[in-house]
Design a protein around this motif. Structure first.
Motif, PDB file in Angstrom:
ATOM      1  N   ASP A  39       0.799  -1.220   0.000  1.00 55.30           N
ATOM      2  CA  ASP A  39       0.000   0.000   0.000  1.00 55.30           C
ATOM      3  C   ASP A  39       0.838   1.279   0.000  1.00 55.30           C
ATOM      4  O   ASP A  39       0.285   2.375   0.005  1.00 55.30           O
ATOM      5  N   VAL A  40       2.158   1.178  -0.012  1.00 57.32           N
ATOM      6  CA  VAL A  40       2.995   2.375  -0.034  1.00 57.32           C
ATOM      7  C   VAL A  40       2.912   3.010  -1.420  1.00 57.32           C
ATOM      8  O   VAL A  40       3.172   2.368  -2.430  1.00 57.32           O
ATOM      9  N   GLU A  41       2.534   4.288  -1.431  1.00 58.75           N
ATOM     10  CA  GLU A  41       2.375   5.017  -2.693  1.00 58.75           C
ATOM     11  C   GLU A  41       3.686   5.598  -3.194  1.00 58.75           C
ATOM     12  O   GLU A  41       3.936   5.663  -4.395  1.00 58.75           O
ATOM     13  N   CYS A  42       4.508   6.071  -2.247  1.00 58.13           N
ATOM     14  CA  CYS A  42       5.754   6.723  -2.623  1.00 58.13           C
ATOM     15  C   CYS A  42       6.663   6.780  -1.405  1.00 58.13           C
ATOM     16  O   CYS A  42       6.238   6.516  -0.284  1.00 58.13           O
ATOM     17  N   VAL A  43       7.913   7.133  -1.662  1.00 57.99           N
ATOM     18  CA  VAL A  43       8.876   7.394  -0.594  1.00 57.99           C
ATOM     19  C   VAL A  43       9.343   8.835  -0.774  1.00 57.99           C
ATOM     20  O   VAL A  43       9.713   9.244  -1.877  1.00 57.99           O
ATOM     21  N   ILE A  44       9.274   9.597   0.315  1.00 62.85           N
ATOM     22  CA  ILE A  44       9.659  11.007   0.322  1.00 62.85           C
ATOM     23  C   ILE A  44      10.773  11.187   1.344  1.00 62.85           C
ATOM     24  O   ILE A  44      10.644  10.739   2.493  1.00 62.85           O
ATOM     25  N   VAL A  45      11.858  11.841   0.920  1.00 68.13           N
ATOM     26  CA  VAL A  45      13.018  11.996   1.792  1.00 68.13           C
ATOM     27  C   VAL A  45      13.476  13.451   1.782  1.00 68.13           C
ATOM     28  O   VAL A  45      13.930  13.947   0.749  1.00 68.13           O
ATOM     29  N   PRO A  46      13.380  14.141   2.918  1.00 65.51           N
ATOM     30  CA  PRO A  46      13.999  15.464   3.020  1.00 65.51           C
ATOM     31  C   PRO A  46      15.465  15.306   3.403  1.00 65.51           C
ATOM     32  O   PRO A  46      15.813  14.432   4.202  1.00 65.51           O
TER      33      PRO A  46
END
Length: 179
Positions: free
Chosen positions: A126-133
Motif C-alpha cells: 500500500d505504499v504510494e511513494c517514498v519522500i526523503v527530506p
C-alpha cells in the motif's frame, strides 16, 4: 548482495561506533553512549515506536543503517513537508547512513537506497511513494538519492536534525513503480 535485518540489542555497540564517526555525526547529531543508543533504538526494536531500524549488510558484512517509517506516524514531519510538497496518505520516508568512512564514495549509498526501495515495494503493497527530506548542504546524501532514482520535487525550510544547520532542505520523491 545487499541483505536486510532488523536491529537487535547486539547491534547497539556497532551503532554507537557508527554514530560517532565524523562523517555520520555531522548529519545525525546523535548521542553515542551505550545508554543513549539503547534509549533511542530500543523502542523500535521492541515495537514501541512505529519506525523500523534495519541493518544493511553487503555479502554478510554490516555496512549501514536504514530507518523507515510511514510519514503519517510522525505529524511533526508532515507539518514540515506539506507546505513544500504533496504527501500522500501512504507515503514512507527513509533515513540512512554508511557506517565506516572507508565504505563511502564507492557507490554503496545509492545501492543501499535502491535495495531499500525494492524492499519497501515488496513488503508494503500500500505504499504510494517514498519522500526523503535532506539538508541542502548534505551533497553526498542527496546525490545518492538521485543515483538511486529519486527526484527532487521541492526545496524549502525544514527543521534540521543538527542545530548547527540552517533550515534549507531539498525534498526527494520516488513513486511506486508501475507494473
Amino acid at each position: 548482495m545487499m541483505s536486510w535485518r532488523h536491529v537487535t540489542e547486539d547491534d547497539f555497540a556497532l551503532l554507537g561506533k557508527w554514530l560517532a564517526e565524523p562523517h555520520v555525526a555531522r548529519w545525525w547529531n546523535h548521542e553515542t553512549s551505550p545508554e543513549a543508543v539503547a534509549r533511542d533504538f530500543g523502542p523500535s526494536l521492541r515495537r514501541e515506536e512505529p519506525s523500523e531500524d534495519l541493518i544493511a549488510s553487503l555479502d554478510g558484512a554490516p555496512i549501514g543503517l536504514l530507518q523507515r517509517s510511514f510519514l503519517h506516524d510522525y505529524p511533526e514531519y508532515l507539518n514540515d513537508l506539506t507546505p513544500l510538497t504533496e504527501v500522500p496518505p501512504r507515503a514512507m520516508s527513509i533515513d540512512y547512513l554508511i557506517g565506516d568512512l572507508g565504505n563511502t564514495g564507492r557507490g554503496l549509498g545509492p545501492a543501499m537506497i535502491s535495495s531499500a526501495l525494492a524492499e519497501i515495494w515488496a513488503q508494503f503493497a500500500d505504499v504510494e511513494c517514498v519522500i526523503v527530506p535532506v539538508h541542502a548542504d548534505n551533497v553526498p546524501s542527496w546525490r545518492a538519492l538521485e543515483k538511486a532514482g529519486m527526484v527532487r520535487v521541492a526545496s524549502g525550510e525544514i527543521e534540521p536534525d543538527n542545530p548547527i544547520d540552517d533550515r534549507r532542505h531539498h525534498v526527494y520523491r520516488v513513486d511506486r513503480p508501475v507494473g
